[in-house]
Design a protein around this motif. Structure first.
Motif, PDB file in Angstrom:
ATOM      1  N   ASP A  37       0.672  -1.019   0.082  1.00  0.00           N
ATOM      2  CA  ASP A  37       0.355  -0.139  -0.266  1.00  0.00           C
ATOM      3  C   ASP A  37       0.950   1.330   0.095  1.00  0.00           C
ATOM      4  O   ASP A  37       0.414   2.351  -0.385  1.00  0.00           O
ATOM      5  N   MET A  38       1.862   1.451   0.584  1.00  0.00           N
ATOM      6  CA  MET A  38       2.650   2.407   0.728  1.00  0.00           C
ATOM      7  C   MET A  38       3.949   2.527   0.021  1.00  0.00           C
ATOM      8  O   MET A  38       3.670   3.585  -0.871  1.00  0.00           O
ATOM      9  N   PHE A  39       3.919   1.648  -1.197  1.00  0.00           N
ATOM     10  CA  PHE A  39       5.271   1.338  -2.652  1.00  0.00           C
ATOM     11  C   PHE A  39       4.628   1.341  -3.414  1.00  0.00           C
ATOM     12  O   PHE A  39       5.266   1.610  -4.475  1.00  0.00           O
ATOM     13  N   LYS A  40       2.956   0.878  -3.072  1.00  0.00           N
ATOM     14  CA  LYS A  40       2.755   0.500  -4.597  1.00  0.00           C
ATOM     15  C   LYS A  40       3.027  -0.628  -5.806  1.00  0.00           C
ATOM     16  O   LYS A  40       3.054  -0.637  -6.992  1.00  0.00           O
ATOM     17  N   TRP A  41       3.487  -1.825  -4.870  1.00  0.00           N
ATOM     18  CA  TRP A  41       4.636  -2.627  -5.980  1.00  0.00           C
ATOM     19  C   TRP A  41       3.415  -3.373  -5.712  1.00  0.00           C
ATOM     20  O   TRP A  41       2.778  -3.556  -5.043  1.00  0.00           O
ATOM     21  N   SER A  42       4.255  -4.677  -6.099  1.00  0.00           N
ATOM     22  CA  SER A  42       3.079  -6.120  -6.628  1.00  0.00           C
ATOM     23  C   SER A  42       3.661  -6.891  -5.400  1.00  0.00           C
ATOM     24  O   SER A  42       4.226  -6.492  -4.801  1.00  0.00           O
ATOM     25  N   PHE A  93      14.633   1.709   6.738  1.00  0.00           N
ATOM     26  CA  PHE A  93      14.640   2.948   6.303  1.00  0.00           C
ATOM     27  C   PHE A  93      15.129   2.619   3.941  1.00  0.00           C
ATOM     28  O   PHE A  93      15.603   3.703   3.677  1.00  0.00           O
ATOM     29  N   THR A  94      13.567   1.724   3.996  1.00  0.00           N
ATOM     30  CA  THR A  94      13.512   0.718   2.910  1.00  0.00           C
ATOM     31  C   THR A  94      13.064   2.469   2.104  1.00  0.00           C
ATOM     32  O   THR A  94      12.022   3.099   2.006  1.00  0.00           O
ATOM     33  N   THR A  95      13.608   2.725   0.896  1.00  0.00           N
ATOM     34  CA  THR A  95      12.810   3.667  -0.045  1.00  0.00           C
ATOM     35  C   THR A  95      12.393   3.078  -1.689  1.00  0.00           C
ATOM     36  O   THR A  95      12.532   3.789  -2.265  1.00  0.00           O
ATOM     37  N   SER A  96      13.576   1.890  -1.687  1.00  0.00           N
ATOM     38  CA  SER A  96      13.239   1.059  -3.336  1.00  0.00           C
ATOM     39  C   SER A  96      13.419  -1.097  -2.571  1.00  0.00           C
ATOM     40  O   SER A  96      13.487  -1.223  -1.603  1.00  0.00           O
ATOM     41  N   LEU A  97      12.749  -1.188  -3.802  1.00  0.00           N
ATOM     42  CA  LEU A  97      12.961  -2.979  -3.550  1.00  0.00           C
ATOM     43  C   LEU A  97      13.758  -3.263  -3.487  1.00  0.00           C
ATOM     44  O   LEU A  97      14.617  -4.162  -2.571  1.00  0.00           O
ATOM     45  N   TYR A 101      15.279  -5.500  -0.291  1.00  0.00           N
ATOM     46  CA  TYR A 101      15.696  -6.588  -0.412  1.00  0.00           C
ATOM     47  C   TYR A 101      17.203  -7.332   0.729  1.00  0.00           C
ATOM     48  O   TYR A 101      17.671  -8.136   0.134  1.00  0.00           O
ATOM     49  N   MET A 102      18.389  -6.179   0.139  1.00  0.00           N
ATOM     50  CA  MET A 102      19.137  -6.088   0.951  1.00  0.00           C
ATOM     51  C   MET A 102      18.577  -6.739   2.405  1.00  0.00           C
ATOM     52  O   MET A 102      19.899  -6.766   3.152  1.00  0.00           O
ATOM     53  N   THR A 103      18.039  -6.045   3.184  1.00  0.00           N
ATOM     54  CA  THR A 103      17.976  -5.017   4.554  1.00  0.00           C
ATOM     55  C   THR A 103      17.097  -6.277   5.212  1.00  0.00           C
ATOM     56  O   THR A 103      17.369  -7.380   5.537  1.00  0.00           O
ATOM     57  N   GLY A 161       3.557   3.591  11.791  1.00  0.00           N
ATOM     58  CA  GLY A 161       3.794   3.395  10.441  1.00  0.00           C
ATOM     59  C   GLY A 161       5.386   1.503   9.894  1.00  0.00           C
ATOM     60  O   GLY A 161       5.527   1.127  10.989  1.00  0.00           O
ATOM     61  N   VAL A 162       4.525   0.852   9.331  1.00  0.00           N
ATOM     62  CA  VAL A 162       5.507  -0.143   8.719  1.00  0.00           C
ATOM     63  C   VAL A 162       6.720  -0.009   8.834  1.00  0.00           C
ATOM     64  O   VAL A 162       7.230  -0.650   9.133  1.00  0.00           O
ATOM     65  N   LEU A 163       7.518   1.650   8.642  1.00  0.00           N
ATOM     66  CA  LEU A 163       8.772   1.698   8.110  1.00  0.00           C
ATOM     67  C   LEU A 163       9.590   1.678   9.504  1.00  0.00           C
ATOM     68  O   LEU A 163      10.220   0.846  10.412  1.00  0.00           O
ATOM     69  N   ASN A 164       9.024   2.587  10.741  1.00  0.00           N
ATOM     70  CA  ASN A 164       9.064   3.421  11.307  1.00  0.00           C
ATOM     71  C   ASN A 164       9.056   1.581  12.909  1.00  0.00           C
ATOM     72  O   ASN A 164      10.120   1.428  13.845  1.00  0.00           O
ATOM     73  N   THR A 165       8.349   0.848  12.368  1.00  0.00           N
ATOM     74  CA  THR A 165       7.613  -0.658  13.306  1.00  0.00           C
ATOM     75  C   THR A 165       8.939  -1.339  13.224  1.00  0.00           C
ATOM     76  O   THR A 165       9.992  -1.915  14.269  1.00  0.00           O
ATOM     77  N   PHE A 166       9.421  -1.566  11.964  1.00  0.00           N
ATOM     78  CA  PHE A 166      11.285  -2.161  11.844  1.00  0.00           C
ATOM     79  C   PHE A 166      11.969  -1.501  12.741  1.00  0.00           C
ATOM     80  O   PHE A 166      12.448  -2.653  13.734  1.00  0.00           O
TER      81      PHE A 166
END
Length: 411
Positions: A37-42, A93-97, A101-103, A161-166
């Motif tokens: 929902d946040m990043f509109k990824w599939s 701190f995710t901003t991209s797929l 994947y790396m983290t 939010g999901v990022l702060n939860t991580f």
């Protein structure tokens, strides 16, 4: 042994608590939808993080198993905790797929495998008299993390939010693992608890001689066990990786109720590791695995028919119970067949079956969901069919075991 031995139950407890932290990865499906929902990824794109994480676990187990033999489990578990927690914090701190994947994918997977092989192999060595129960308990810690973390994560996601939860959870995991590592001790060679003597060999049980990884790989039984382990994990990982979306999109539950379903799935996963570990000590490892394959296959077929909450929960928890049982019994099967001396490395190699299942199960579900406009049924049916193959492989393993006992008795 004449010298005072470490408190094995305290070591078991520390292993359970450490595994609870890395077992939070089983709550992945709670994070998946908020990320979409946040990043509109599939779904396919996001679920690859879960696949990467679990797919890399066996590689880390093999490497860490070797380091554990040289340096002991304490130091290896500590650094595994640092790697794992860095992955969780980094996911915040995710901003991209590729960063996700790396983290969450690479770092978390390496951390999980590093910790898991040490806690399981070292703890099992302390319990030669209760091998099935001990392995069931310590791997139950891994499964039980999501019992607490699924609803907690859902609450934190709604609030922060999901990022702060991580970020919050990653810091907590680092603290807990570091403290629990202080309780870890290395199992002495050929450890025997006070007052216990190994039972005489019988036709009901065959304990394998110690084999290193090279000797294990030339034994045909290894490949049968590897196939059984892969199939035994496919159904569970398929459901675990997509439980929350299935609950919300197919059963039409809200996000909090779906998170609770994930928690109950994790509870069944946990209970299965303890229950089947104990049962396998009573009726035999292969008999227990046979029952699990029958139940799992039936439930994956039933998954194509359920549309309301209670039947869905019953099917979900039975799949979790069987998956947990496979995870709980296979460390003991490995030790029974190839000995305890090299269990860290040997189990890491057998655990590559889990990595294969981590790719097959979740990816099958996401592929057929997108191919069939949200319908998972084709993936469920394939999984049910694989359980039949698992039953056949278990029959072959039982036959080979009985044949080995007959040959030994002849000499």
């Amino acid at each position: 042994m004449s010298v005072k031995s470490p408190n094995r139950w305290l070591i078991l407890l520390s292993g359970v608590l450490i595994n609870m932290c890395v077992g939070a990865s089983y709550a992945w499906s709670v994070y998946q939808k908020p990320l979409i929902d946040m990043f509109k990824w599939s779904t396919n794109e996001v679920s690859l993080a879960f696949t990467l994480s679990f797919g890399l676990v066996p590689l880390a187990m093999i490497i860490a198993g070797k380091f554990q033999d040289q340096q002991g489990p304490k130091r290896v578990i500590f650094w595994g905790g640092v790697i794992y927690s860095s992955g969780i914090i980094g996911a915040g701190f995710t901003t991209s797929l590729s960063f996700l994947y790396m983290t969450y994918g690479v770092l978390c997977g390496l951390g999980i495998g590093t910790i898991y092989t040490c806690t399981v192999a070292n703890t099992v060595k302390f319990f030669p008299d209760k091998r099935g129960l001990a392995s069931g308990l310590v791997v139950a810690g891994f499964a039980s993390g999501a019992v607490i973390l699924a609803p907690l994560s859902s609450t934190l996601i709604e609030a922060y939010g999901v990022l702060n939860t991580f970020k919050l959870l990653g810091c907590a995991y680092l603290l807990i693992i570091s403290v629990c590592t202080l309780l870890v001790e290395t199992a002495p060679p050929d450890y025997r608890p006070a007052g216990w003597n190994p039972p005489a060999p019988s036709t009901a049980a065959i304990v394998g001689t110690d084999k290193n990884w090279r000797e294990m790989l030339v034994d045909p039984t290894f490949y049968i066990l590897w196939g059984m382990y892969t199939i035994g994990c496919v159904s569970g990982l398929m459901v675990i990786g997509h439980a929350s979306p299935i609950a919300q999109e197919v059963i039409k539950l809200d996000s909090q109720t779906a998170a609770m379903a994930v928690s109950f799935l994790a509870l069944a996963n946990t209970a299965g590791r303890i229950l089947w570990g104990w049962v396998s000590d009573k009726i035999g490892r292969y008999n227990a695995v046979m029952i699990m394959f029958i139940l799992a296959g039936a439930m994956m077929f039933a998954m194509t028919k359920v549309s309301t909450l209670l039947p869905f929960m019953a099917v979900l928890m039975t799949v979790g119970l069987c998956y947990g049982g496979v995870m709980g019994v296979f460390p003991s099967i490995t030790a029974d067949m190839f000995g305890s001396k090299n269990l860290g490395v040997n189990y890491g190699i057998i655990f590559t079956a889990f990595g294969a299942a981590a790719v097959i199960g979740p990816r099958l579900a996401s592929h057929f969901k997108e191919l069939n406009s949200g319908d998972y049924n084709q993936a469920f049916l394939i999984s049910a069919g694989l359980s039949i193959i698992g039953i056949l492989l278990t029959c072959i393993a039982q036959y080979k075991k009985k044949k080995s006992v007959t040959v030994e008795e002849a000499f």
